[in-house]
Each structure stands twice: as C-alpha cells, then as structure tokens.
Design a protein around this motif. Sequence first.
Motif, PDB file in Angstrom:
ATOM      1  N   GLU A 247      -0.809 -11.168  -6.405  1.00 12.06           N
ATOM      2  CA  GLU A 247      -0.754 -10.536  -7.718  1.00 12.06           C
ATOM      3  C   GLU A 247       0.685 -10.418  -8.217  1.00 12.06           C
ATOM      4  OE1 GLU A 247      -3.837  -7.179  -9.023  1.00 12.06           O
ATOM      5  OE2 GLU A 247      -2.856  -6.761  -7.138  1.00 12.06           O
TER       6      GLU A 247
ATOM      7  N   GLY B  51      -1.765   0.344  -4.969  1.00 15.99           N
ATOM      8  CA  GLY B  51      -1.938  -0.788  -4.063  1.00 15.99           C
ATOM      9  C   GLY B  51      -1.786  -2.086  -4.835  1.00 15.99           C
TER      10      GLY B  51
ATOM     11  N   THR C 245       3.484 -12.420  -3.709  1.00 15.31           N
ATOM     12  CA  THR C 245       3.042 -11.183  -4.326  1.00 15.31           C
ATOM     13  C   THR C 245       4.275 -10.581  -4.984  1.00 15.31           C
ATOM     14  OG1 THR C 245       1.497 -10.863  -2.514  1.00 15.31           O
ATOM     15  CG2 THR C 245       1.971  -8.953  -3.901  1.00 15.31           C
TER      16      THR C 245
ATOM     17  N   GLU D 113       0.855  -1.174   0.000  1.00 11.89           N
ATOM     18  CA  GLU D 113       0.000   0.000   0.000  1.00 11.89           C
ATOM     19  C   GLU D 113       0.897   1.232   0.000  1.00 11.89           C
ATOM     20  OE1 GLU D 113      -3.093  -0.720   3.000  1.00 11.89           O
ATOM     21  OE2 GLU D 113      -3.432   1.441   2.808  1.00 11.89           O
TER      22      GLU D 113
ATOM     23  N   GLU E 107      -2.593  -6.320  -4.458  1.00 16.50           N
ATOM     24  CA  GLU E 107      -3.272  -7.346  -3.658  1.00 16.50           C
ATOM     25  C   GLU E 107      -2.403  -8.586  -3.503  1.00 16.50           C
ATOM     26  OE1 GLU E 107      -6.244  -6.925  -2.171  1.00 16.50           O
ATOM     27  OE2 GLU E 107      -6.106  -4.862  -2.925  1.00 16.50           O
ATOM     28  N   ARG E 108      -2.746  -9.401  -2.521  1.00 14.24           N
ATOM     29  CA  ARG E 108      -1.992 -10.631  -2.275  1.00 14.24           C
ATOM     30  C   ARG E 108      -2.005 -11.555  -3.497  1.00 14.24           C
ATOM     31  NH1 ARG E 108      -0.556 -13.512   2.284  1.00 14.24           N
ATOM     32  NH2 ARG E 108      -1.387 -11.881   3.613  1.00 14.24           N
TER      33      ARG E 108
END
Lengths: 236, 276
Positions: free
Chosen positions: B28, B23, B183, B3, B25-26
């Motif tokens: 990705e 941001g 990630t 973030e 995400e997990r």
Amino acid sequence: MKIWPIFKKEMLLYFTSPVAYVVFTIFLLIVGYFFYSIFAFFTVASMQAAMNPAMGRDLNVTDGVMRPLFSEERKSGTIELLLTYPVRDGAVLVAKYLAALTLYALMLFLTLLYPAIVAYFARLELGPLVTGYLGLVLMGGAFLAVGVLASSLTENQIVAAVSTFGVLLLFWIIGWSADNAGGVLGKVLAHLSIIDHYDGFAKGVIDTRDLIYYVNFIALALFLTLRSLESRRWNG
Amino acid sequence: MIEVRNLTKHYGPIAAINNVSFGVERGEVVGFLGPNGAGKSTTMRILSCFMPASSGSAKVAGYDVFSQSMEVRRRIGYLPENVPLYSDMRVAPYLDFVAEVKGIGRSERRRRVAEVMDRCLIADVQNRLIGRLSKGYRQRVGIAQAIVSDPEVLILDEPTLGLDPKQITEIRSLIKSLAGRHTVILSTHILPEVSMVCSAGRAVLPDGARPSPGGGPTRRGQRRDRPDPGRAARRAAGDERRRRDVRGGGPAEPRREVGDLPARGRPEVDAARTAA
C-alpha cells in the motif's frame, strides 16, 4: 560490524571538504616553524627538543580533526539517517574515531620530513624518534577521544570546541598543583596529568604506566560517548 | 506490514502524539495526513527506530521497532523531513556508501546505485557535490538513498515539501511508481496529495489532525485536562466523515474538503518553520 563503510565515508568527507587540506597545511606550517626556531636558536640537534612543543600544537589542530565527528552530523540532521541505518551505535563511534585517528596519524607522518632533514646532516637516534611518535599518537588519540565525546554531547560546534579545549587544558595543567598538594593527593594529580605521561616517550622509554594511562583515558572517553549516543533512546 | 498500537510520545510535558493506532498492508501507499505539528514526523521517527515511543507499540514487517530495531532497520528506507545529506559528498559515492552500510555486496551495489539513479532521474548529476544541488535534486537523492537497498517499507517524511509545482509532480509520480513493490508511508499536510499519490486515496490521520471546533489551532496537552463527555461521540462522527472524505471520491472531491481541516497547526511551530 559495519565499521569499514562508515570509516571510508569519513575519510572521503575529510578529503572532499577543505578540512584535511587546511588542517595539514596549518599543522605543517607550525611544526616547521617550531623545528626551525629550535634548531636555529638552541642549535640542539635533538629531535627530543623538537618534538616536545609538537604537543602544544596538537591541542589546536585536533580540534579541526574532530569537528566533523558528531556535532556536524547532529546539526545537519544526517545523524538521523546514519543512526537509522542497520549499524550499531558502537560501530558508528569506532569508525568515526578511527577515521579521525587515521587523519591525525597521516598528519604526523608528514612531519617525518623534519627528522629526515636532521638525519641528512647528523646521526639521528632512531629509538627516541620511534617512541616519541608512538607517544604523540597516543596523546593525540586521547585528545581526539575527548573531542569525540564533546561533539556527541552538543550540536553546537563552538560549544564542542571550547569544552574540548577546556577539558584538555585542565588535564594539561593539573600536574602543576601536584607539588602544592603533596602527599597522596599530589601523586594522584601528577598521575592525572596528560602531559607528564608523554615525557617518557620523548626520552625513548616506553613505560607501561604511561601506556595504560592513555589507553584508559581513550577507553573511558569513548565509553562515555557511546552512552551519550545511546541516551536518545532513554528518554522515552 | 506496519502495525501501530496506542503510540504515545511525550517531549517533556508536551504530548507530540497521543494514542495513535493504525495499520498498513503490504504494497500500500498510505498518506499520513495532518497539519504542521500534528506529530507526523514524530511517528515516523519512531517507526524508523530513531527514537523510542513513551508508550504503545509499533511493528514494522513483523518486528518491534524498539526490541528488534536492527531487523526493522534492515527492512526500511527512510527520508527525514529536512532531507539531511552530506553536502560535501558527490551523489554516486554517497549512494554507494548508503548501499554498503545497508549491507549490499560490491557488484550488486554498482548495479543498484545505477538503477536507482535512473529511476530517480539523478544520473545526470551523479558527479556533483550534493551541497550544490537544487532542492528538487536533493529531494530525489534523498528518495534514492531510501530505496537503494530495495527495502520492504519506505517511510517518507514530507517528500514534496518546498518543491516547485513541476518538481512536486515529478516526485509524486516517482512515489506512485514505487507502489506495489514497496509499502510506502508518506506524510503530508496537503490533502489532495493523498488522493493523487496514495492507493485508493487512503490516509491515516494522527490525533493532532482532528479539526477543532473553531477551525483554530488546538493543543492536545490542554484539551486532555478538560474531560468532555460528548467528545468521544463527536470524534467518532468526525472520524467517520473524514474517512469518507479521504477514501471517498477521486481527486476532485477531497479538494473541496480542504477548508475543513485547520489551515494551521501549532502557531509556534509554524513560526519556527517559516523562520527556518
């Protein structure tokens, strides 16, 4: 504190690169020559005489030992990885300093060959020998601490080497002006001299003043190094 | 998982990045797209806790990169742009060192190092000095050191830079295989790479990646001095268009859009890179 893995890595690097071998060879060569010439010309079977000039050589050789410390890591960029691993700056510093000190101690250990030769032909006084080596470790430790500090300040190895040499030389000869200055100033200058504090050790005397001098010297240099490592986080 | 809010970093008077927010995400795999000098490396150095930002905040795995740096560092694997490795170390001992520093126990370590060497196809050079390896192998050793601790987040700065086409394909498929488990945020200045490697071809564009009107290089520092009321609107429109470009189609479609992006970033940076 993850000092051990970094210490291991440093030692590994000393011995997989030519650093350790070159430094050991040159050091032993020069110490051997000094040893021989002192005994041949002065026919003094005294380790005290043989050990005094050993200090002059430290100045040159410690330079080779401290080089891979921080300058090299900064130059090759490996410092960026090292300092993003989950290790505190202090642990990195202590590990690197201890590794350099260990290599230096190994180097001194190899020179035990010469006292051994003396002991074969004559009675060797053990006391001054032990304190002499203790003094050499302490003084070499102080040299290395200055080297670590200089190498943390610049990625240029020549700048690091020259400034280390300059600072040490200054501390070496600062005592010379003590007599001229006289009074309190003279005393201060004499006390600052990095070499005068060794005399006691060479004679077999462990003076707490000398011990404290070297320990303080090392602590101050390492403290400044830590600040210099942390400084990259200051200039946001 | 990552973030970033209003991140700004100044090097003296020059702003390397200005007000970057995004941001991730997990699980990705996200491409960080922009020309040379756009501030990709700077952003990654901040995310990896190597240096602090001038202002703004960044959180990785829920921890602040500045105030909880140790927690972040335990959870990331980082590959800097120039792949700095100890050239006097051999591959296997080097990976073992990295794993140990990252706090992996002895028995676990042996297993992890072997596994990671298999995954990165470097098992055959495990006893070679890193300094003697080819660029492609070095790059893979670099990725191996990043994933050896099985971190939640991987930060890879230009992982395909300077490789030949075959090696690029290999590295790309390696990174693809990391998706889901990790990630991943990787930077690149090659637009097609994003659609090939990243999940749903998602890319984040740092401030400097914005195409300038003439297609020529721009300097953010200068532009900020000139207030331009129409700029915000144009920027929004441009952002929307690029989002379409990058997210939109398959590999074929974004390829056409490459010409839209400035081919060069800051000339002085490019010159320095070429010289290097």
